[in-house]
Design an enzyme around this catalytic site. Structure first.
Site, PDB file in Angstrom:
ATOM      1  N   HIS A 146       0.830  -1.205   0.000  1.00  0.00           N
ATOM      2  CA  HIS A 146       0.000   0.000   0.000  1.00  0.00           C
ATOM      3  C   HIS A 146       0.867   1.258   0.000  1.00  0.00           C
ATOM      4  O   HIS A 146       1.257   1.743   1.057  1.00  0.00           O
ATOM      5  CB  HIS A 146      -0.893  -0.004   1.243  1.00  0.00           C
ATOM      6  CG  HIS A 146      -1.776  -1.215   1.335  1.00  0.00           C
ATOM      7  ND1 HIS A 146      -1.311  -2.447   1.726  1.00  0.00           N
ATOM      8  CD2 HIS A 146      -3.099  -1.369   1.087  1.00  0.00           C
ATOM      9  CE1 HIS A 146      -2.306  -3.317   1.714  1.00  0.00           C
ATOM     10  NE2 HIS A 146      -3.407  -2.702   1.333  1.00  0.00           N
ATOM     11  N   HIS A 170      -2.262  -1.069   7.136  1.00  0.00           N
ATOM     12  CA  HIS A 170      -1.910  -1.319   5.731  1.00  0.00           C
ATOM     13  C   HIS A 170      -0.834  -0.360   5.254  1.00  0.00           C
ATOM     14  O   HIS A 170      -0.121  -0.643   4.304  1.00  0.00           O
ATOM     15  CB  HIS A 170      -3.157  -1.254   4.831  1.00  0.00           C
ATOM     16  CG  HIS A 170      -3.844   0.077   4.847  1.00  0.00           C
ATOM     17  ND1 HIS A 170      -4.780   0.415   5.796  1.00  0.00           N
ATOM     18  CD2 HIS A 170      -3.732   1.157   4.034  1.00  0.00           C
ATOM     19  CE1 HIS A 170      -5.219   1.641   5.554  1.00  0.00           C
ATOM     20  NE2 HIS A 170      -4.601   2.113   4.503  1.00  0.00           N
ATOM     21  N   PRO A 229      -6.324  -4.949  11.090  1.00  0.00           N
ATOM     22  CA  PRO A 229      -7.774  -4.862  11.264  1.00  0.00           C
ATOM     23  C   PRO A 229      -8.110  -3.429  11.726  1.00  0.00           C
ATOM     24  O   PRO A 229      -7.722  -3.018  12.826  1.00  0.00           O
ATOM     25  CB  PRO A 229      -8.062  -5.904  12.350  1.00  0.00           C
ATOM     26  CG  PRO A 229      -6.887  -6.851  12.292  1.00  0.00           C
ATOM     27  CD  PRO A 229      -5.726  -5.973  11.955  1.00  0.00           C
ATOM     28  N   ASP A 269      -9.307   6.953   7.360  1.00  0.00           N
ATOM     29  CA  ASP A 269     -10.773   6.978   7.255  1.00  0.00           C
ATOM     30  C   ASP A 269     -11.364   5.659   7.726  1.00  0.00           C
ATOM     31  O   ASP A 269     -12.376   5.626   8.422  1.00  0.00           O
ATOM     32  CB  ASP A 269     -11.197   7.193   5.786  1.00  0.00           C
ATOM     33  CG  ASP A 269     -10.776   8.544   5.248  1.00  0.00           C
ATOM     34  OD1 ASP A 269     -11.170   9.563   5.835  1.00  0.00           O
ATOM     35  OD2 ASP A 269     -10.043   8.565   4.247  1.00  0.00           O
ATOM     36  N   ASN A 309      -7.664  11.846   4.032  1.00  0.00           N
ATOM     37  CA  ASN A 309      -7.430  11.945   2.583  1.00  0.00           C
ATOM     38  C   ASN A 309      -8.693  11.743   1.747  1.00  0.00           C
ATOM     39  O   ASN A 309      -8.658  11.804   0.525  1.00  0.00           O
ATOM     40  CB  ASN A 309      -6.309  10.992   2.143  1.00  0.00           C
ATOM     41  CG  ASN A 309      -6.653   9.527   2.394  1.00  0.00           C
ATOM     42  OD1 ASN A 309      -7.824   9.154   2.469  1.00  0.00           O
ATOM     43  ND2 ASN A 309      -5.632   8.694   2.525  1.00  0.00           N
ATOM     44  N   HIS A 328      -4.015   3.265  -3.320  1.00  0.00           N
ATOM     45  CA  HIS A 328      -4.230   2.704  -1.979  1.00  0.00           C
ATOM     46  C   HIS A 328      -3.481   1.391  -1.758  1.00  0.00           C
ATOM     47  O   HIS A 328      -2.714   1.269  -0.816  1.00  0.00           O
ATOM     48  CB  HIS A 328      -5.730   2.485  -1.707  1.00  0.00           C
ATOM     49  CG  HIS A 328      -5.969   1.550  -0.562  1.00  0.00           C
ATOM     50  ND1 HIS A 328      -5.967   1.977   0.748  1.00  0.00           N
ATOM     51  CD2 HIS A 328      -6.151   0.208  -0.519  1.00  0.00           C
ATOM     52  CE1 HIS A 328      -6.142   0.931   1.542  1.00  0.00           C
ATOM     53  NE2 HIS A 328      -6.261  -0.155   0.799  1.00  0.00           N
ATOM     54  N   ARG A 372     -18.755 -17.729  38.937  1.00  0.00           N
ATOM     55  CA  ARG A 372     -18.481 -16.279  38.882  1.00  0.00           C
ATOM     56  C   ARG A 372     -18.278 -15.727  40.292  1.00  0.00           C
ATOM     57  O   ARG A 372     -17.453 -14.833  40.505  1.00  0.00           O
ATOM     58  CB  ARG A 372     -19.584 -15.523  38.145  1.00  0.00           C
ATOM     59  CG  ARG A 372     -20.932 -15.607  38.818  1.00  0.00           C
ATOM     60  CD  ARG A 372     -22.007 -14.845  38.075  1.00  0.00           C
ATOM     61  NE  ARG A 372     -23.309 -15.131  38.634  1.00  0.00           N
ATOM     62  CZ  ARG A 372     -24.221 -14.208  38.901  1.00  0.00           C
ATOM     63  NH1 ARG A 372     -24.004 -12.948  38.648  1.00  0.00           N
ATOM     64  NH2 ARG A 372     -25.389 -14.562  39.398  1.00  0.00           N
ATOM     65  N   SER A 380     -22.701  -8.482  37.764  1.00  0.00           N
ATOM     66  CA  SER A 380     -22.944  -9.806  37.183  1.00  0.00           C
ATOM     67  C   SER A 380     -21.652 -10.584  36.944  1.00  0.00           C
ATOM     68  O   SER A 380     -21.619 -11.797  37.053  1.00  0.00           O
ATOM     69  CB  SER A 380     -23.667  -9.675  35.844  1.00  0.00           C
ATOM     70  OG  SER A 380     -24.884  -9.012  36.006  1.00  0.00           O
ATOM     71  N   GLU A 422     -17.834  -3.519  24.735  1.00  0.00           N
ATOM     72  CA  GLU A 422     -17.039  -4.748  24.856  1.00  0.00           C
ATOM     73  C   GLU A 422     -15.833  -4.744  23.925  1.00  0.00           C
ATOM     74  O   GLU A 422     -14.732  -5.161  24.312  1.00  0.00           O
ATOM     75  CB  GLU A 422     -17.905  -5.976  24.548  1.00  0.00           C
ATOM     76  CG  GLU A 422     -19.067  -6.200  25.505  1.00  0.00           C
ATOM     77  CD  GLU A 422     -20.309  -5.408  25.136  1.00  0.00           C
ATOM     78  OE1 GLU A 422     -20.297  -4.700  24.096  1.00  0.00           O
ATOM     79  OE2 GLU A 422     -21.307  -5.492  25.872  1.00  0.00           O
ATOM     80  N   HIS A 438     -21.939 -16.155  32.829  1.00  0.00           N
ATOM     81  CA  HIS A 438     -23.212 -16.545  32.208  1.00  0.00           C
ATOM     82  C   HIS A 438     -22.914 -17.420  30.992  1.00  0.00           C
ATOM     83  O   HIS A 438     -23.224 -17.083  29.860  1.00  0.00           O
ATOM     84  CB  HIS A 438     -24.038 -15.311  31.853  1.00  0.00           C
ATOM     85  CG  HIS A 438     -24.424 -14.487  33.069  1.00  0.00           C
ATOM     86  ND1 HIS A 438     -23.488 -13.952  33.929  1.00  0.00           N
ATOM     87  CD2 HIS A 438     -25.619 -14.135  33.578  1.00  0.00           C
ATOM     88  CE1 HIS A 438     -24.103 -13.308  34.903  1.00  0.00           C
ATOM     89  NE2 HIS A 438     -25.399 -13.405  34.716  1.00  0.00           N
ATOM     90  N   ARG A 440     -23.413 -18.579  35.881  1.00  0.00           N
ATOM     91  CA  ARG A 440     -24.281 -17.693  36.654  1.00  0.00           C
ATOM     92  C   ARG A 440     -24.867 -18.462  37.835  1.00  0.00           C
ATOM     93  O   ARG A 440     -25.035 -17.930  38.929  1.00  0.00           O
ATOM     94  CB  ARG A 440     -25.422 -17.188  35.781  1.00  0.00           C
ATOM     95  CG  ARG A 440     -26.478 -16.470  36.583  1.00  0.00           C
ATOM     96  CD  ARG A 440     -27.644 -15.977  35.738  1.00  0.00           C
ATOM     97  NE  ARG A 440     -28.527 -15.200  36.577  1.00  0.00           N
ATOM     98  CZ  ARG A 440     -29.764 -15.559  36.893  1.00  0.00           C
ATOM     99  NH1 ARG A 440     -30.279 -16.670  36.410  1.00  0.00           N
ATOM    100  NH2 ARG A 440     -30.494 -14.794  37.674  1.00  0.00           N
TER     101      ARG A 440
HETATM  102  C1  LIG Z   1     -11.640  -4.392   9.870  1.00  0.00           C
HETATM  103  C2  LIG Z   1     -11.075  -4.236   8.497  1.00  0.00           C
HETATM  104  N1  LIG Z   1     -11.920  -4.245   7.456  1.00  0.00           N
HETATM  105  C3  LIG Z   1     -11.445  -4.141   6.209  1.00  0.00           C
HETATM  106  C4  LIG Z   1     -10.111  -4.041   5.981  1.00  0.00           C
HETATM  107  C5  LIG Z   1      -9.583  -3.986   4.543  1.00  0.00           C
HETATM  108  N2  LIG Z   1      -9.125  -2.605   4.280  1.00  0.00           N
HETATM  109  C6  LIG Z   1      -7.849  -2.267   4.353  1.00  0.00           C
HETATM  110  S1  LIG Z   1      -7.606  -0.612   4.167  1.00  0.00           S
HETATM  111  C7  LIG Z   1      -9.266  -0.356   3.934  1.00  0.00           C
HETATM  112  C8  LIG Z   1      -9.832   1.032   3.780  1.00  0.00           C
HETATM  113  C9  LIG Z   1      -8.928   1.977   3.135  1.00  0.00           C
HETATM  114  O1  LIG Z   1      -9.328   3.288   3.348  1.00  0.00           O
HETATM  115  P1  LIG Z   1      -8.576   4.205   4.391  1.00  0.00           P
HETATM  116  O2  LIG Z   1      -8.713   3.648   5.733  1.00  0.00           O
HETATM  117  O3  LIG Z   1      -9.047   5.584   4.161  1.00  0.00           O
HETATM  118  O4  LIG Z   1      -7.050   4.055   3.986  1.00  0.00           O
HETATM  119  P2  LIG Z   1      -6.333   4.780   2.766  1.00  0.00           P
HETATM  120  O5  LIG Z   1      -7.094   4.433   1.522  1.00  0.00           O
HETATM  121  O6  LIG Z   1      -6.335   6.202   3.062  1.00  0.00           O
HETATM  122  O7  LIG Z   1      -4.965   4.161   2.736  1.00  0.00           O
HETATM  123  C10 LIG Z   1      -9.959  -1.544   4.025  1.00  0.00           C
HETATM  124  C11 LIG Z   1     -11.416  -1.656   3.820  1.00  0.00           C
HETATM  125  C12 LIG Z   1      -9.263  -4.020   7.097  1.00  0.00           C
HETATM  126  N3  LIG Z   1      -7.947  -3.933   6.970  1.00  0.00           N
HETATM  127  N4  LIG Z   1      -9.771  -4.098   8.339  1.00  0.00           N
END
Ligand SMILES: Cc1ncc(C[n+]2csc(CCOP(=O)(O)OP(=O)(O)O)c2C)c(N)n1
Length: 654
Positions: free
Chosen positions: A20, A60, A110, A146, A176, A250, A346, A373, A400, A450, A509
């Protein structure tokens, strides 16, 4: 200096033929300002406890972080590692992994997790500062995209941070306006500045390509009494002649032509992977900024009282005092031996915690709005709040996912062993963070109460059925399901001793009888399964069970005896540990009775490892129902009679 990041990102992604480039190119100015003017760190000691934390939540964009670590002079982040981006065994995996790369604070990818980890790190910093004074005085910075801010977990994280007034937390938003599908106008109209303000943050917008504007905003954040958002307007893929500002930058290599065009546009004449000496010198000098401060810190710590210093260092190392843990466990077990107690596990967990939180100051507890709880707040445990960071119990609110991710951040920060609770069924709401805790190998304890249809009237929405199986499927996650008060204390001990990964305590529980009578000095749960009631003669049947169903198996053993059949009962509090026992010992525990029956108020999946595919299973194969729990056990035929009948059937005796 920022162009050095851009060039390395373009080149590494091109060489790997994947990755990326867009984020590193777009956020290069932000990172340059942060790392060269603000962030406190020393590449010579990446684990310096008082370093500022930097979390690349948008994992990424990993090449941004790898490039910066290389340029700053982190010794192991060589140019060869950059060239081996995304290759097996490199220090530069596709997304940052904290266990692999020095200088990477948390594993991200993630989206949203890193941001929520950072909230936990910022809590840990405030808590330890309250405990140890100004030897702990650092900030937490996040670079979020984003995607991070669209994820639901960001809502939980920023609300908690605002509420706790974590003023040393700063989020730099790479604003961006582009995600994978295209411009954000396709998907989002949130005013992030207003959103963060509404959550109690200081928030402002800046031009993310203007170093002075970024600097000013970061200075304001230093002085803020609230956590800060700096929305930095950037161009994704900055410098790329035809693709900048679009989703095309991207997540794929730019291609040789576009890279050549970007080099020209940026005035970068160096060949691939080469950094001009003057730029490298500037970066290296920036890398030395924190050295003196780190040395001064080491001096200060040397001047602390020896006891406080030893305690601080112990906490930071994550070295748990095993004898104190053992003494606390022994005290509870002796009490239970003297006065057997039929309580819900618990409640047994609360009894254990009463001893444990006194013995182990590193325990920081909590609950996602189910404190009463989950029984996670022993009497006298002070609440951690904006007014009192020295408290040790966190009311996470109904959050959570944010809670579990914040716990990861605390464990990563060090100095704290976090535990916290919700209902077992809501592990689904924590799952991405639990998975990352297991991946990172973090000592985090989830107190999940529970734990079956045994919760009764709340009904199938609240009754976990598939959850034990689903959690047991997570590599490196220990799922404990103790059968009584004694096992509960033992499982707590095992969870706390487990430095290599997280643990779930699945707790009832409803009340359960104390089955372990007398005092065992040893921890019988340590092998994951053990014979809790032996056969009277040579066993015709081995009965296996976990948690609240162990007493049902013991009852079934009596029925079988009335039929002249000898059965033994094996309690199975933890698959993860049991499957690690050496083969011969495991075979002994499984035994050689011709018939094996397992009973658990959950789905069968996973039990074949214990009873074999020809074993009989008494459990659930559908969702539960709303009723008093005893009626439900009868309705779903999870009873001693049903277990005995399954054994008799397998023996051909019906
Ligand atoms: C929970 C999750 N869902 C989906 C993805 C796959 N994914 C990677 S980057 C991205 C979105 C990219 O947009 P942005 O966050 O704005 O990054 P940019 O394009 O500015 O690099 C997604 C959907 C992920 N990494 N984690």
């Amino acid at each position: 200096m920022a162009n050095a990041i851009r060039a390395l990102a373009m080149d590494a992604v091109e060489q790997a033929k994947s990755g990326h480039p867009g984020l590193p190119m777009g956020a290069a100015d932000i990172a340059t300002v942060l790392f060269t003017r603000f962030l406190k760190f020393d590449p010579a000691e990446p684990d310096w406890p008082d370093r500022d934390r930097f979390v690349l939540s948008a994992g990424h964009g990993s090449m941004l972080l790898y490039a910066v670590l290389h340029l700053l002079g982190y010794e192991r982040m060589t140019i060869d590692e950059i060239k081996r981006f995304r290759q097996l065994g490199s220090l530069t995996p596709g997304h940052p992994e904290s266990e692999i790369t020095p200088g990477v604070e948390t594993t991200t990818g993630p989206l949203g997790q890193g941001l929520a980890n950072a909230v936990g790190m910022a809590i840990a910093e405030r808590h330890l500062a309250a405990e140890f004074g100004d030897i702990v005085d650092h900030r937490t910075y996040v670079l979020a995209s984003d995607g991070d801010l669209m994820e639901g977990i960001s809502h939980e994280a920023i609300a908690l941070a605002g509420h706790l007034r974590l003023h040393k937390l700063t989020v730099l938003f790479d604003d961006n306006g582009v995600s994978i599908d295209g411009p954000l106008t396709l998907t989002d109209s949130v005013d992030q500045v207003k959103r963060f303000e509404a959550a109690g943050w200081a928030a402002r917008r800046v031009d993310g390509h203007d170093p002075e504007a970024i600097t000013t905003a970061l200075r304001l954040a230093l002085a803020s009494e609230r956590p800060s958002l700096i929305a930095c307007r950037t161009t994704i893929g900055f410098g790329a002649p035809t693709k900048a500002g679009t989703e095309k930058t991207h997540g794929s290599p730019l291609g040789p032509e576009e890279i050549a065009g970007a080099r020209e546009r940026l005035g970068w004449t160096e060949p691939a992977f080469s950094i001009p000496a003057d730029v490298r010198d500037l970066w290296r000098r920036a890398g030395q900024r924190g050295k003196a401060e780190r040395q001064a810190w080491s001096g200060r710590i040397a001047g602390m009282g020896p006891d406080t210093r030893a305690e601080f260092e112990r906490r930071v190392r994550g070295h748990l005092e095993g004898d104190k843990l053992a003494a606390a466990v022994r005290s509870v077990k002796e009490k239970l031996a003297g006065q057997p107690t039929d309580v819900a596990t618990r409640a047994a967990s609360e009894m254990a915690l009463e001893a444990l939180v006194d013995a182990l100051p590193e325990l920081v507890g909590g609950s996602a709005d189910l404190t009463g709880s989950n029984n996670t707040k022993p009497k006298g445990m002070r609440v951690l709040s904006a007014a009192d960071y020295g408290g040790r119990f966190i009311h996470y609110g109904v959050r959570e996912h944010g809670m579990a991710a914040a716990m990861n951040g605390m464990a990563l920060h060090g100095g704290i062993i976090p535990y916290s609770g919700t209902f077992l069924v809501f592990t689904d709401y924590c799952r991405p963070a639990i998975r990352l805790a297991a991946l990172m190998g973090l000592r985090v304890v989830y107190v999940m109460t529970h734990d079956s249809i045994g919760l009764g009237e709340d009904g199938p929405t609240h009754q976990p059925v598939e959850h034990l199986a689903a959690l047991r499927a997570v590599p490196n996650l220990a799922v404990f399901r103790p059968c009584d008060a004694v096992e509960t204390v033992e499982c707590w001990q095992l969870a706390l001793r487990r430095t290599e990964g997280p643990s779930v305590l699945a707790l009832t529980r409803q009340n359960v009888p104390q089955l372990r009578l007398g005092h065992d000095e040893s921890n019988r749960c340590a092998s994951g399964a053990y014979e809790i009631v032996p056969a009277e003669n040579i066993a015709a049947v081995s009965l296996f069970a976990s948690g609240s169903e162990v007493s049902i198996a013991i009852e079934a053993r009596k029925f079988l005896r009335q039929r002249g059949l000898s059965a033994r009962v094996v309690s199975v509090p933890c698959f993860e540990l049991f499957l690690r026992v050496p083969d011969s010992a495991r075979r002994t525990i499984i035994g050689d009775a011709p018939v094996r029956v397992a009973v658990e108020a959950g789905v069968r999946q996973g039990w074949d490892q214990v009873i074999g595919s020809d074993g009989a299973f008494v459990g659930m194969d559908r969702f539960g129902a709303s009723a008093p729990y005893k009626d439900l056990y009868r309705r779903f035929a999870i009873t001693a009679e049903a277990v005995a009948a399954a054994a008799l059937k397998a023996l051909g005796k019906t």
